[in-house]
Design a protein around this motif. Structure first.
Motif, PDB file in Angstrom:
ATOM      1  N   LYS A  79       0.855  -1.176   0.000  1.00 50.17           N
ATOM      2  CA  LYS A  79       0.000   0.000   0.000  1.00 50.17           C
ATOM      3  C   LYS A  79       0.896   1.232   0.000  1.00 50.17           C
ATOM      4  N   PHE A  80       0.706   2.088  -1.009  1.00 44.03           N
ATOM      5  CA  PHE A  80       1.595   3.236  -1.179  1.00 44.03           C
ATOM      6  C   PHE A  80       1.018   4.544  -0.641  1.00 44.03           C
ATOM      7  N   GLY A  81      -0.138   4.922  -1.133  1.00 46.21           N
ATOM      8  CA  GLY A  81      -0.638   6.260  -0.818  1.00 46.21           C
ATOM      9  C   GLY A  81      -1.985   6.229  -0.144  1.00 46.21           C
ATOM     10  N   GLY A  82      -2.680   7.329  -0.248  1.00 44.45           N
ATOM     11  CA  GLY A  82      -3.996   7.449   0.380  1.00 44.45           C
ATOM     12  C   GLY A  82      -4.966   8.136  -0.536  1.00 44.45           C
ATOM     13  N   ALA A 140      -7.883   4.672 -11.918  1.00 41.81           N
ATOM     14  CA  ALA A 140      -7.550   3.423 -11.224  1.00 41.81           C
ATOM     15  C   ALA A 140      -6.973   3.735  -9.854  1.00 41.81           C
ATOM     16  N   ASP A 141      -7.166   2.811  -8.921  1.00 43.14           N
ATOM     17  CA  ASP A 141      -6.562   3.007  -7.603  1.00 43.14           C
ATOM     18  C   ASP A 141      -5.562   1.921  -7.258  1.00 43.14           C
ATOM     19  N   GLY A 142      -5.296   1.016  -8.203  1.00 41.23           N
ATOM     20  CA  GLY A 142      -4.315  -0.019  -7.926  1.00 41.23           C
ATOM     21  C   GLY A 142      -3.892  -0.745  -9.186  1.00 41.23           C
ATOM     22  N   ILE A 143      -2.970  -1.666  -9.007  1.00 42.95           N
ATOM     23  CA  ILE A 143      -2.426  -2.407 -10.144  1.00 42.95           C
ATOM     24  C   ILE A 143      -2.066  -3.825  -9.715  1.00 42.95           C
ATOM     25  N   ARG A 196      -0.774  -2.157  -4.747  1.00 43.28           N
ATOM     26  CA  ARG A 196      -0.188  -3.042  -5.761  1.00 43.28           C
ATOM     27  C   ARG A 196      -0.143  -4.465  -5.222  1.00 43.28           C
ATOM     28  N   LEU A 197      -0.686  -5.386  -6.009  1.00 41.39           N
ATOM     29  CA  LEU A 197      -0.590  -6.813  -5.688  1.00 41.39           C
ATOM     30  C   LEU A 197       0.275  -7.451  -6.757  1.00 41.39           C
TER      31      LEU A 197
END
Length: 317
Positions: A74-77, A89-92, A215-216
């Motif tokens: 988990k990077f940001g908010g 998008a909110d993730g990758i 990110r997963l």
């Protein structure tokens, strides 16, 4: 562009089983995290995270110990300038295959929703931004009974309404993504520079600032293959000498060693003589006739050995 990434079925099965177990466990936490999408995503992806696992493959070409792991970061908010407000998008999701020093990679952007039921104007806008990465973006919807995924084109066609066609997340990740039916090999996220990078239709590699939220990453490492070593050569031969240096062929390939009776052996001998006997190739240059003669001598030696073996076996029975 999607370039196939080869992963043995045994490794795929291990990853898919883990994802299925993690999703099943994650659904149990749905009630407690129902009102917070971020908490639910963090809990679910945290369950998917797993240290390196080994899968031993017994195969001549791709055998050995394959390793796989899943990493979650988990990077940001949220808030102004959040990734979903910029690119939709909110993730990758990422899949990386490591072969020695080489890495093959592909990525899939996602936008997550919590119990999406009715028309969602915000999601409709997000999907309209994600159309830039068509084929490499998806929508995930968390419900009490299922983790669903939807194509962005279907959401756009429905103007933000929930499409009738749904694919379970386990199928999207454990089948479509791993088998390279979805995602893109030229799309990647650079966590150091915080940039999303991809190859556009003009074959230009472009990048944009992307403070990704989640990110997963699925990592697969193939058995280490040592660099090719230079073969020690004992002798350099000319083209004229090639016929004197036959390949070290196992004559058992011609079924000589499979004969259990003298009758079977005679049939094999007749078949081999029909192909290799030098008298059948008298019109060829002498060098080739000599080659057949030498080869037939070797065959006859093996035939004689098998004949003696059959006689001994018969006398001992």
């Amino acid at each position: 562009m999607v370039r196939p990434i080869y992963i043995p079925i045994q490794v795929k099965d291990a990853i898919q089983n883990h994802l299925n177990e993690s999703i099943t466990r994650g659904l149990r936490a749905y009630e407690s995290a129902f009102e917070d999408e971020d908490v639910l995503t963090g809990h679910l992806f945290g369950l998917m995270k797993i240290d390196e696992q080994n899968v031993i493959i017994d195969d001549l070409e791709v055998g050995g110990t394959w390793k796989w792991s899943i990493d979650y970061k988990k990077f940001g908010g949220r808030g102004k300038g959040a990734p979903e407000s910029i690119i939709g998008a909110d993730g990758i999701f990422e899949l990386s295959l490591y072969r020695g020093d080489e890495e093959m990679k592909k990525s899939l952007l996602f936008q997550s929703k919590l119990d999406w039921q009715s028309r969602d104007e915000k999601l409709y806008l997000q999907c309209s931004k994600l159309i830039t990465w068509l084929g490499a973006a998806t929508i995930i919807n968390y419900t009490q009974d299922e983790l669903e995924s939807y194509s962005i084109e279907d959401v756009i066609a429905n103007h933000g309404r929930k499409p009738s066609e749904m694919k379970p997340l386990i199928q999207l990740l454990g089948d479509d993504f791993i088998n390279c039916f979805i995602g893109d090999s030229d799309l990647r996220y650079d966590a150091f520079t915080k940039r999303l990078i991809w190859l556009d239709r003009d074959n230009e590699t472009v990048a944009t600032k992307f403070n990704i939220n989640r990110r997963l990453k699925i990592n697969v490492t193939a058995p280490r293959r040592f660099p090719f070593q230079e073969t020690k050569i004992d002798k350099i031969i000319s083209a004229d000498e090639i016929n004197k240096h036959q390949l070290n062929t196992d004559l058992n390939d011609f079924n000589v060693g499979n004969a259990n009776t003298l009758k079977e052996l005679r049939k094999i001998q007749a078949k081999l003589s029909k192909v290799f006997h030098p008298d059948r190739h008298a019109s060829l240059p002498q060098a080739q006739v000599d080659l057949f003669s030498e080869f037939m001598k070797q065959i006859n030696n093996e035939l004689d050995k098998q004949k003696e073996y059959i006689k001994r076996k018969k006398s001992n029975s």
